[in-house]
Design an enzyme around this catalytic site. Structure first.
Site, PDB file in Angstrom:
ATOM      1  N   PHE A  59       0.971  -1.068  -0.146  1.00  0.00           N
ATOM      2  CA  PHE A  59      -0.131  -0.132   0.156  1.00  0.00           C
ATOM      3  C   PHE A  59       0.791   1.167   0.011  1.00  0.00           C
ATOM      4  O   PHE A  59       0.349   2.299  -0.401  1.00  0.00           O
ATOM      5  CB  PHE A  59      -0.909   0.168   1.336  1.00  0.00           C
ATOM      6  CG  PHE A  59      -1.919   1.048   1.230  1.00  0.00           C
ATOM      7  CD1 PHE A  59      -3.066   0.861   0.333  1.00  0.00           C
ATOM      8  CD2 PHE A  59      -1.958   2.319   1.876  1.00  0.00           C
ATOM      9  CE1 PHE A  59      -4.085   1.793   0.242  1.00  0.00           C
ATOM     10  CE2 PHE A  59      -3.027   3.100   1.883  1.00  0.00           C
ATOM     11  CZ  PHE A  59      -4.056   3.055   0.958  1.00  0.00           C
ATOM     12  N   GLU A  60       1.941   1.143   0.471  1.00  0.00           N
ATOM     13  CA  GLU A  60       3.096   2.397   0.620  1.00  0.00           C
ATOM     14  C   GLU A  60       3.805   2.645  -0.669  1.00  0.00           C
ATOM     15  O   GLU A  60       4.512   3.611  -0.965  1.00  0.00           O
ATOM     16  CB  GLU A  60       3.790   2.216   2.047  1.00  0.00           C
ATOM     17  CG  GLU A  60       3.159   2.552   3.221  1.00  0.00           C
ATOM     18  CD  GLU A  60       2.213   1.217   3.731  1.00  0.00           C
ATOM     19  OE1 GLU A  60       1.346   1.432   4.409  1.00  0.00           O
ATOM     20  OE2 GLU A  60       2.686   0.002   3.289  1.00  0.00           O
ATOM     21  N   VAL A  82       5.245  -8.018  -2.786  1.00  0.00           N
ATOM     22  CA  VAL A  82       4.379  -9.520  -3.090  1.00  0.00           C
ATOM     23  C   VAL A  82       2.895  -9.277  -2.075  1.00  0.00           C
ATOM     24  O   VAL A  82       2.994  -8.909  -1.065  1.00  0.00           O
ATOM     25  CB  VAL A  82       5.058 -10.621  -2.276  1.00  0.00           C
ATOM     26  CG1 VAL A  82       4.396 -11.882  -2.578  1.00  0.00           C
ATOM     27  CG2 VAL A  82       6.292 -10.647  -2.846  1.00  0.00           C
ATOM     28  N   ILE A  83       1.808  -9.353  -2.907  1.00  0.00           N
ATOM     29  CA  ILE A  83       0.618  -9.407  -2.309  1.00  0.00           C
ATOM     30  C   ILE A  83       0.004 -10.913  -2.452  1.00  0.00           C
ATOM     31  O   ILE A  83      -0.113 -11.497  -3.426  1.00  0.00           O
ATOM     32  CB  ILE A  83      -0.317  -8.677  -2.782  1.00  0.00           C
ATOM     33  CG1 ILE A  83       0.168  -6.938  -2.839  1.00  0.00           C
ATOM     34  CG2 ILE A  83      -1.711  -8.570  -1.870  1.00  0.00           C
ATOM     35  CD1 ILE A  83      -0.565  -6.171  -3.521  1.00  0.00           C
ATOM     36  N   ILE A  84      -0.169 -11.717  -1.148  1.00  0.00           N
ATOM     37  CA  ILE A  84      -0.593 -13.002  -1.480  1.00  0.00           C
ATOM     38  C   ILE A  84      -2.141 -13.163  -0.942  1.00  0.00           C
ATOM     39  O   ILE A  84      -2.352 -12.452   0.117  1.00  0.00           O
ATOM     40  CB  ILE A  84       0.247 -14.058  -0.586  1.00  0.00           C
ATOM     41  CG1 ILE A  84       1.679 -13.881  -1.254  1.00  0.00           C
ATOM     42  CG2 ILE A  84      -0.435 -15.618  -0.713  1.00  0.00           C
ATOM     43  CD1 ILE A  84       2.366 -14.675  -0.427  1.00  0.00           C
ATOM     44  N   THR A  88      -9.605 -12.832   3.804  1.00  0.00           N
ATOM     45  CA  THR A  88     -10.403 -11.805   3.773  1.00  0.00           C
ATOM     46  C   THR A  88     -10.313 -10.857   2.441  1.00  0.00           C
ATOM     47  O   THR A  88      -9.379 -11.252   1.461  1.00  0.00           O
ATOM     48  CB  THR A  88     -10.129 -10.686   4.828  1.00  0.00           C
ATOM     49  OG1 THR A  88      -8.771 -10.379   4.480  1.00  0.00           O
ATOM     50  CG2 THR A  88      -9.948 -11.714   6.136  1.00  0.00           C
ATOM     51  N   HIS A  90      -9.105  -8.268   1.831  1.00  0.00           N
ATOM     52  CA  HIS A  90      -7.796  -7.251   2.040  1.00  0.00           C
ATOM     53  C   HIS A  90      -7.016  -7.386   0.795  1.00  0.00           C
ATOM     54  O   HIS A  90      -6.437  -6.435   0.303  1.00  0.00           O
ATOM     55  CB  HIS A  90      -7.196  -7.746   3.429  1.00  0.00           C
ATOM     56  CG  HIS A  90      -5.888  -6.612   3.597  1.00  0.00           C
ATOM     57  ND1 HIS A  90      -6.045  -5.637   4.070  1.00  0.00           N
ATOM     58  CD2 HIS A  90      -4.516  -6.893   3.342  1.00  0.00           C
ATOM     59  CE1 HIS A  90      -4.859  -4.856   3.968  1.00  0.00           C
ATOM     60  NE2 HIS A  90      -3.947  -6.078   3.905  1.00  0.00           N
ATOM     61  N   PHE A 115       6.044  -2.172 -12.667  1.00  0.00           N
ATOM     62  CA  PHE A 115       5.288  -2.773 -12.010  1.00  0.00           C
ATOM     63  C   PHE A 115       5.974  -4.150 -11.818  1.00  0.00           C
ATOM     64  O   PHE A 115       5.961  -5.025 -12.683  1.00  0.00           O
ATOM     65  CB  PHE A 115       3.888  -2.902 -12.504  1.00  0.00           C
ATOM     66  CG  PHE A 115       2.989  -3.569 -11.509  1.00  0.00           C
ATOM     67  CD1 PHE A 115       2.445  -2.466 -10.393  1.00  0.00           C
ATOM     68  CD2 PHE A 115       2.580  -4.794 -11.592  1.00  0.00           C
ATOM     69  CE1 PHE A 115       1.600  -3.040  -9.555  1.00  0.00           C
ATOM     70  CE2 PHE A 115       1.581  -5.296 -10.579  1.00  0.00           C
ATOM     71  CZ  PHE A 115       1.156  -4.421  -9.529  1.00  0.00           C
ATOM     72  N   ARG A 129       7.426 -17.116  -9.147  1.00  0.00           N
ATOM     73  CA  ARG A 129       7.714 -15.783  -9.782  1.00  0.00           C
ATOM     74  C   ARG A 129       8.608 -15.031  -9.382  1.00  0.00           C
ATOM     75  O   ARG A 129       8.958 -13.896 -10.052  1.00  0.00           O
ATOM     76  CB  ARG A 129       6.083 -15.162  -9.804  1.00  0.00           C
ATOM     77  CG  ARG A 129       5.186 -15.708 -10.801  1.00  0.00           C
ATOM     78  CD  ARG A 129       3.729 -15.276 -10.458  1.00  0.00           C
ATOM     79  NE  ARG A 129       2.756 -16.017 -11.355  1.00  0.00           N
ATOM     80  CZ  ARG A 129       2.388 -17.256 -11.321  1.00  0.00           C
ATOM     81  NH1 ARG A 129       3.022 -17.993 -10.299  1.00  0.00           N
ATOM     82  NH2 ARG A 129       1.565 -17.655 -11.890  1.00  0.00           N
TER      83      ARG A 129
END
Length: 155
Positions: A59-60, A82-84, A88, A90, A115, A129
């Site tokens: 987010f930052e 990394v966003i896993i 939820t 989120h 990106f 990845r």
């Protein structure tokens, strides 16, 4: 009549790179950083051309990327993280906002911001990845950054 074609070269020579990386899931994020650095060095860059900025989470990333881009200290910003997916919503919120924010930084500053944020369903996909089965997306993001800088330099 010949159609003129303009594209950026894959050379890191004389490009100042800022790697902005999320510390969340750092063991994977560090592999993305290593991939980006490997790419830059393989394409004629040097360690002196690279600065790594670490922030708490995905987010930052857009905020730090924009601060760096506006400072004039980098020719390209490479956003890595990394966003896993969890159990939820989120994941959906953070992935969407990080993606939109990173794109907006590039549009607002006209500095290439590539990106290299993994958005995966599970840890296994993220690991794949970050340098195993599916290549290294940090490497890919660095390639994009150098190509875009070299394209911009032709205007």
């Amino acid at each position: 009549m010949q159609i003129k074609q303009i594209e950026g070269s894959l050379s890191a020579k004389d490009i100042r790179f800022a790697l902005v990386v999320s510390r969340f899931n750092d063991f994977i994020g560090q592999k993305l950083v290593e991939g980006a650095i490997d790419c830059i060095l393989r394409h004629g860059g040097s360690e002196e051309q690279i600065t790594v900025y670490r922030c708490p989470g995905a987010f930052e990333l857009p905020m730090v990327a924009k601060k760096v881009a506006m400072s004039g200290s980098a020719d390209a910003v490479i956003a890595l993280g990394v966003i896993i997916r969890g159990s939820t919503p989120h994941f959906d919120v953070i992935a969407a906002e990080a993606t939109k924010g990173i794109a907006q930084v590039s549009l607002d500053t006209m500095i290439p911001v590539s990106f290299g944020v993994l958005t995966t369903e599970n840890l296994e996909q993220a690991i794949e990845r970050a340098g195993t089965k599916a290549g290294n997306k940090g490497f890919d993001a660095a390639m994009t950054a150098m190509e875009m800088v070299n394209l911009y330099r032709q205007f």
